[in-house]
Write an enzyme that holds these catalytic residues in place. Sequence first.
Site, PDB file in Angstrom:
ATOM      1  N   GLU A   1       0.706  -1.251  -0.103  1.00 10.96           N
ATOM      2  CA  GLU A   1      -0.073  -0.124  -0.103  1.00 10.96           C
ATOM      3  C   GLU A   1       0.814   1.108  -0.140  1.00 10.96           C
ATOM      4  O   GLU A   1       1.741   1.301   0.951  1.00 10.96           O
ATOM      5  CB  GLU A   1      -1.044   0.006   1.176  1.00 10.96           C
ATOM      6  CG  GLU A   1      -1.639   1.079   1.468  1.00 10.96           C
ATOM      7  CD  GLU A   1      -2.373   1.719   0.298  1.00 10.96           C
ATOM      8  OE1 GLU A   1      -3.416   1.022  -0.207  1.00 10.96           O
ATOM      9  OE2 GLU A   1      -2.285   2.713  -0.185  1.00 10.96           O
TER      10      GLU A   1
ATOM     11  N   CYS B   1     -11.936   4.238   0.626  1.00  9.06           N
ATOM     12  CA  CYS B   1     -13.105   3.998   1.421  1.00  9.06           C
ATOM     13  C   CYS B   1     -12.973   4.414   2.753  1.00  9.06           C
ATOM     14  O   CYS B   1     -13.535   5.355   3.327  1.00  9.06           O
ATOM     15  CB  CYS B   1     -13.509   2.690   1.340  1.00  9.06           C
ATOM     16  SG  CYS B   1     -14.997   2.327   2.214  1.00  9.06           S
TER      17      CYS B   1
ATOM     18  N   GLY C   1     -24.152  15.732 -10.144  1.00  5.98           N
ATOM     19  CA  GLY C   1     -25.320  15.343  -9.237  1.00  5.98           C
ATOM     20  C   GLY C   1     -25.308  13.674  -9.124  1.00  5.98           C
ATOM     21  O   GLY C   1     -26.519  13.258  -8.853  1.00  5.98           O
TER      22      GLY C   1
ATOM     23  N   GLU D   1     -25.584  19.474 -13.114  1.00  4.96           N
ATOM     24  CA  GLU D   1     -25.822  18.156 -13.637  1.00  4.96           C
ATOM     25  C   GLU D   1     -25.990  18.213 -15.046  1.00  4.96           C
ATOM     26  O   GLU D   1     -26.992  18.710 -15.412  1.00  4.96           O
ATOM     27  CB  GLU D   1     -26.914  17.501 -12.711  1.00  4.96           C
ATOM     28  CG  GLU D   1     -26.925  15.786 -13.426  1.00  4.96           C
ATOM     29  CD  GLU D   1     -25.720  14.840 -13.724  1.00  4.96           C
ATOM     30  OE1 GLU D   1     -25.202  14.781 -12.762  1.00  4.96           O
ATOM     31  OE2 GLU D   1     -25.756  14.544 -14.689  1.00  4.96           O
TER      32      GLU D   1
ATOM     33  N   HIS E   1     -42.879  -4.779  15.375  1.00  4.39           N
ATOM     34  CA  HIS E   1     -43.664  -3.417  15.304  1.00  4.39           C
ATOM     35  C   HIS E   1     -43.330  -2.839  16.614  1.00  4.39           C
ATOM     36  O   HIS E   1     -43.094  -3.298  17.696  1.00  4.39           O
ATOM     37  CB  HIS E   1     -45.202  -3.703  15.159  1.00  4.39           C
ATOM     38  CG  HIS E   1     -45.850  -2.274  15.333  1.00  4.39           C
ATOM     39  ND1 HIS E   1     -45.899  -1.590  14.198  1.00  4.39           N
ATOM     40  CD2 HIS E   1     -46.362  -1.917  16.259  1.00  4.39           C
ATOM     41  CE1 HIS E   1     -46.568  -0.682  14.303  1.00  4.39           C
ATOM     42  NE2 HIS E   1     -47.209  -0.820  15.858  1.00  4.39           N
TER      43      HIS E   1
END
Length: 465
Positions: free
Chosen positions: A33, A41, A179, A201, A441
């Site tokens: 890396e 990310c 956009g 956009e 619920h």
Amino acid sequence: MREADVTVIGGGPGGYVCAIRAAQLGLKTIVVESDKLGGECVNYGCIPSKSLITIAKLYDRVKEAQKFGLVAPRLNVDFSQMQKWKSEVVDKLVGGIEFLLKGNNATILKGEAELVSKGKVRVTIGDSTEEIETKNVVIATGTKPVQLPGLELDGKIVIGSKEALELTDAPGRLLVVGGGAIGLEFASMFQKLGSEVTIVEIMEQLMPGSDPEVVRLVQRKLEARGVKVYLQSKVLSVSRTDHVATVAVESPTGGFLLDVDKVLVSVGRKPRTEKMNLEALGVLTGNGGYISTNNKMQTNVEGIYAVGDVRGPPLLAHKASKEGIVAAECIAGKPSAADWKVIPETVFCDPEVASVGLTEARATQAGYNVKRSRFQFAALGRALSTGEAEGFVKVISKAEDGLVLGVQIVGPEASNLISEVALAIEMGATVEDIALTIHPHPTLPEAIMEASETASGKPIHQLKT
Ligand code: FAD
């Protein structure tokens, strides 16, 4: 000279997950890396953006919460604390990745890798170089932002997502060029933090390719909050001084000039393959230079694999990671392949958007006899009780047998809700299966059950159409 069974180039969600699995499977694994483990990310994308979006949303909700009887008269945003918190989240995750790689006996090399030949990787670490003789290489080098002529990033006035995540204040006036998912997430976030936001956009709708009903709701909400949206429009030029930019925009109603403090360019990305010598090695690429592979992540050259964003869209961390696992397992001789049916997508704008499988338009184009059913969050107890009842769940199913083909959600926690449907589609579930599953619920996932009940012709909390 080091030796390895697998050398993974790039430590993002594709690369580090691949390295962990390869090492778990007993392969001698090196991951190289050049910047930070976790890749785009963890360091500059999903995680820092969602950390800041969460704070912006919380700020906005507390301001709005007067109507619930929650009064905070002196609420303000401390940007430096916000940045500190974001960095702590990122650092924790980067540390966790390093811990997992080492714990699984993968070797981490911090340097820039060059793929010299089929079995040889050269790594530049500061002033020195190391060579790795490796049986297999996994290219997981990701992408970098596309630069538009005239709109080149200067890091100060014209910025990309990486710089936007480092800002120490909300720009007074912000122009977002593009956009798509990332542009909309930043537009929503900075509007909440106090910026005057304009979006330009080029296509005829925001989030091109997404369900138009979903997009309409997102646009309506943005505009209601004062965001200006110009569709089928493009930036012609930007003239910059030290502090501001004057942007010339062409729109269907004519051209105009816009003075802004920052221009955030979010118009797409391209593969990062300069150091991979693809042409010399004969590795085939497809549209946009993305590396072509089969469903085992093998390129056309034996021993060279590619995973994640460098393989092409959709550019998503969870897709990259799953591909990393497939590559590692195939290298270890396991019967693995990318045989998933769907890849969920989420956009953390306001309201959130999530989609999995086919949209109504795509299902129709694919020749299905499509049944669509919707359930509005406004009719759901849990959504009303959280004060976030805008949006809906839309279920697309096969008219003949109710097979779930796709689901689009726009509304509260859409990003968390979509996984239930991804599982349903992977398992070949019908709308009846979802409708017959007891959902607790009061919770938001009941909206998926309610939309499925409607699709099965048995709605309870809305009238039969
Ligand atoms: P990357 O994460 O790009 O990692 C590639 C790594 O390779 C980098 O660390 C790079 O330094 C390294 N590298 C490159 N060349 C070399 C070399 N020659 N030698 C050594 N190392 C090298 N996706 C989602 O799923 N959800 C989201 O919410 C989301 N939000 C995003 C928000 C933003 C602002 C951005 C920019 C992206 C977002 N993404 C999101 C996309 C996500 O970041 C990518 O899909 C993901 O990072 C791709 O993983 P990858 O491993 O393929 O590549």
